[in-house]
Design a protein around this motif. Structure first.
Motif, PDB file in Angstrom:
ATOM      1  N   TRP A  19       4.084 -17.564   6.437  1.00 12.86           N
ATOM      2  CA  TRP A  19       2.759 -17.667   7.048  1.00 12.86           C
ATOM      3  C   TRP A  19       2.060 -16.310   7.029  1.00 12.86           C
ATOM      4  N   ILE A  20       2.808 -15.257   7.324  1.00 16.89           N
ATOM      5  CA  ILE A  20       2.217 -13.914   7.317  1.00 16.89           C
ATOM      6  C   ILE A  20       1.763 -13.538   5.915  1.00 16.89           C
ATOM      7  N   GLU A  21       2.569 -13.906   4.915  1.00 14.78           N
ATOM      8  CA  GLU A  21       2.180 -13.598   3.542  1.00 14.78           C
ATOM      9  C   GLU A  21       0.934 -14.372   3.131  1.00 14.78           C
ATOM     10  N   TRP A  22       0.762 -15.587   3.636  1.00 10.25           N
ATOM     11  CA  TRP A  22      -0.372 -16.403   3.245  1.00 10.25           C
ATOM     12  C   TRP A  22      -1.629 -16.094   4.056  1.00 10.25           C
ATOM     13  N   PHE A  23      -1.490 -15.906   5.351  1.00  9.12           N
ATOM     14  CA  PHE A  23      -2.649 -15.709   6.212  1.00  9.12           C
ATOM     15  C   PHE A  23      -2.683 -14.265   6.688  1.00  9.12           C
ATOM     16  N   ASN A  24      -3.314 -13.427   5.923  1.00  5.76           N
ATOM     17  CA  ASN A  24      -3.423 -12.025   6.289  1.00  5.76           C
ATOM     18  C   ASN A  24      -4.803 -11.514   5.921  1.00  5.76           C
ATOM     19  N   LYS A  25      -5.174 -10.415   6.503  1.00  4.24           N
ATOM     20  CA  LYS A  25      -6.512  -9.877   6.291  1.00  4.24           C
ATOM     21  C   LYS A  25      -6.726  -9.402   4.864  1.00  4.24           C
ATOM     22  N   TYR A  26      -5.662  -9.116   4.145  1.00  3.36           N
ATOM     23  CA  TYR A  26      -5.798  -8.662   2.766  1.00  3.36           C
ATOM     24  C   TYR A  26      -6.231  -9.812   1.860  1.00  3.36           C
ATOM     25  N   ALA A  27      -5.769 -11.025   2.177  1.00  2.00           N
ATOM     26  CA  ALA A  27      -6.223 -12.194   1.423  1.00  2.00           C
ATOM     27  C   ALA A  27      -7.713 -12.438   1.670  1.00  2.00           C
ATOM     28  N   TYR A  28      -8.155 -12.266   2.911  1.00  2.00           N
ATOM     29  CA  TYR A  28      -9.587 -12.423   3.199  1.00  2.00           C
ATOM     30  C   TYR A  28     -10.411 -11.377   2.457  1.00  2.00           C
ATOM     31  N   ALA A  29      -9.898 -10.159   2.390  1.00  2.00           N
ATOM     32  CA  ALA A  29     -10.606  -9.103   1.653  1.00  2.00           C
ATOM     33  C   ALA A  29     -10.663  -9.447   0.175  1.00  2.00           C
ATOM     34  N   HIS A  30      -9.577  -9.988  -0.367  1.00  2.00           N
ATOM     35  CA  HIS A  30      -9.552 -10.366  -1.786  1.00  2.00           C
ATOM     36  C   HIS A  30     -10.583 -11.448  -2.070  1.00  2.00           C
ATOM     37  N   ALA A  47       1.747 -10.413  -3.070  1.00  2.00           N
ATOM     38  CA  ALA A  47       2.629 -10.066  -4.184  1.00  2.00           C
ATOM     39  C   ALA A  47       2.112  -8.825  -4.906  1.00  2.00           C
ATOM     40  N   LEU A  48       0.801  -8.731  -5.055  1.00  2.00           N
ATOM     41  CA  LEU A  48       0.198  -7.569  -5.709  1.00  2.00           C
ATOM     42  C   LEU A  48       0.448  -6.297  -4.908  1.00  2.00           C
ATOM     43  N   LEU A  49       0.225  -6.353  -3.600  1.00  2.58           N
ATOM     44  CA  LEU A  49       0.437  -5.182  -2.758  1.00  2.58           C
ATOM     45  C   LEU A  49       1.904  -4.758  -2.766  1.00  2.58           C
ATOM     46  N   LYS A  50       2.809  -5.718  -2.739  1.00  2.00           N
ATOM     47  CA  LYS A  50       4.234  -5.385  -2.767  1.00  2.00           C
ATOM     48  C   LYS A  50       4.637  -4.811  -4.117  1.00  2.00           C
ATOM     49  N   SER A  51       4.106  -5.361  -5.204  1.00  5.18           N
ATOM     50  CA  SER A  51       4.487  -4.889  -6.533  1.00  5.18           C
ATOM     51  C   SER A  51       3.985  -3.472  -6.801  1.00  5.18           C
ATOM     52  N   LYS A  52       2.895  -3.077  -6.188  1.00 10.28           N
ATOM     53  CA  LYS A  52       2.349  -1.728  -6.374  1.00 10.28           C
ATOM     54  C   LYS A  52       2.911  -0.732  -5.365  1.00 10.28           C
ATOM     55  N   GLY A  53       3.743  -1.200  -4.427  1.00 14.99           N
ATOM     56  CA  GLY A  53       4.320  -0.313  -3.436  1.00 14.99           C
ATOM     57  C   GLY A  53       3.380  -0.003  -2.285  1.00 14.99           C
ATOM     58  N   ILE A  54       2.315  -0.747  -2.166  1.00 13.48           N
ATOM     59  CA  ILE A  54       1.316  -0.478  -1.135  1.00 13.48           C
ATOM     60  C   ILE A  54       1.715  -1.112   0.192  1.00 13.48           C
ATOM     61  N   VAL A 124      -8.868  -1.922   4.581  1.00  8.91           N
ATOM     62  CA  VAL A 124      -8.273  -3.095   3.940  1.00  8.91           C
ATOM     63  C   VAL A 124      -8.849  -3.272   2.542  1.00  8.91           C
ATOM     64  N   ALA A 125     -10.163  -3.147   2.398  1.00  8.16           N
ATOM     65  CA  ALA A 125     -10.797  -3.297   1.088  1.00  8.16           C
ATOM     66  C   ALA A 125     -10.318  -2.227   0.111  1.00  8.16           C
ATOM     67  N   ILE A 126     -10.139  -1.006   0.594  1.00  5.43           N
ATOM     68  CA  ILE A 126      -9.639   0.069  -0.275  1.00  5.43           C
ATOM     69  C   ILE A 126      -8.228  -0.254  -0.752  1.00  5.43           C
ATOM     70  N   PHE A 127      -7.365  -0.738   0.145  1.00  5.71           N
ATOM     71  CA  PHE A 127      -6.007  -1.101  -0.260  1.00  5.71           C
ATOM     72  C   PHE A 127      -6.028  -2.176  -1.343  1.00  5.71           C
ATOM     73  N   VAL A 128      -6.833  -3.222  -1.136  1.00  7.90           N
ATOM     74  CA  VAL A 128      -6.876  -4.324  -2.098  1.00  7.90           C
ATOM     75  C   VAL A 128      -7.454  -3.864  -3.432  1.00  7.90           C
ATOM     76  N   CYS A 129      -8.545  -3.128  -3.397  1.00 13.87           N
ATOM     77  CA  CYS A 129      -9.162  -2.654  -4.642  1.00 13.87           C
ATOM     78  C   CYS A 129      -8.234  -1.692  -5.379  1.00 13.87           C
ATOM     79  N   TYR A 130      -7.577  -0.819  -4.643  1.00 10.34           N
ATOM     80  CA  TYR A 130      -6.663   0.124  -5.284  1.00 10.34           C
ATOM     81  C   TYR A 130      -5.490  -0.611  -5.916  1.00 10.34           C
ATOM     82  N   ALA A 131      -4.963  -1.621  -5.219  1.00  8.02           N
ATOM     83  CA  ALA A 131      -3.837  -2.378  -5.766  1.00  8.02           C
ATOM     84  C   ALA A 131      -4.246  -3.129  -7.022  1.00  8.02           C
ATOM     85  N   GLU A 132      -5.459  -3.644  -7.036  1.00  6.58           N
ATOM     86  CA  GLU A 132      -5.925  -4.437  -8.173  1.00  6.58           C
ATOM     87  C   GLU A 132      -6.211  -3.565  -9.396  1.00  6.58           C
ATOM     88  N   GLU A 133      -6.940  -2.481  -9.202  1.00  7.36           N
ATOM     89  CA  GLU A 133      -7.334  -1.634 -10.330  1.00  7.36           C
ATOM     90  C   GLU A 133      -7.367  -0.163  -9.926  1.00  7.36           C
TER      91      GLU A 133
END
Length: 177
Positions: A19-30, A47-54, A124-133
């Motif tokens: 549930w935490i993996e699915w419903f989190n503020k990072y998903a809303y930011a994405h 999965a993206l945040l974990k794979s990048k070590g974030i 949160v947006a910086i974390f997501v954007c950094y993880a993505e690109e």
């Protein structure tokens, strides 16, 4: 009997983790940044945040503590103003100053917390954007990017700035020679 309880607890904790993996503020930011559906964003983001070590950065993110401290300070300032206004007014009972101070604290805290949540959303947006690109950040905000890279290697921002100044001084000395 203890084995059954442990198994049930393990199952419940596993469900909570999903549930935490699915419903989190990072998903809303994405969703807000990329316009994908929530379900797709929830699947990809953690999965993206974990794979990048974030995910380790997220665990060590202290912005929430700083923001709550700012909101508490705002609450105390409003409580002091409310208490002063009541005691300065001769028509009101002085016992009301405590009640108005509490009310002022909660109003000030809530208003400051609401405003300061925009900062948390930016983090949160910086974390997501950094993880993505991450290369986009390197291109557009290279100084901040290199500070993040230094932080990943365990170098503090102040130490990084000091290293940069020393390197610039060495380059200037070499250019002058």
């Amino acid at each position: 009997l203890n084995g059954i309880a442990a198994c049930c607890l393990d199952c419940l904790l596993g469900c909570l983790e999903r549930w935490i993996e699915w419903f989190n503020k990072y998903a809303y930011a994405h969703v807000a940044i990329y316009g994908e559906s929530f379900v797709q964003s929830a699947k990809n983001t953690w999965a993206l945040l974990k794979s990048k070590g974030i995910d380790a950065w997220i665990n060590d993110d202290l912005t929430g503590f700083a923001l709550i401290c700012g909101a508490v300070i705002g609450g105390f300032i409003c409580a002091a103003i409310a208490g002063f206004m009541v005691t300065a007014n001769d028509d009101l009972d002085d016992n009301l100053s405590t009640a108005f101070a509490f009310l002022g604290f909660f109003v000030g805290f809530y208003l400051c917390w609401t405003v300061l949540n925009t900062v948390a959303s930016c983090v949160v947006a910086i974390f997501v954007c950094y993880a993505e690109e991450p290369q986009v950040m390197e291109t557009n905000r290279s100084n901040e990017y290199y500070k993040l890279m230094a932080a990943r290697q365990g170098i503090s921002g102040a130490d990084y700035d000091k290293q940069q100044k020393e390197e610039q001084m060495e380059q200037q000395q070499q250019a002058n020679q």
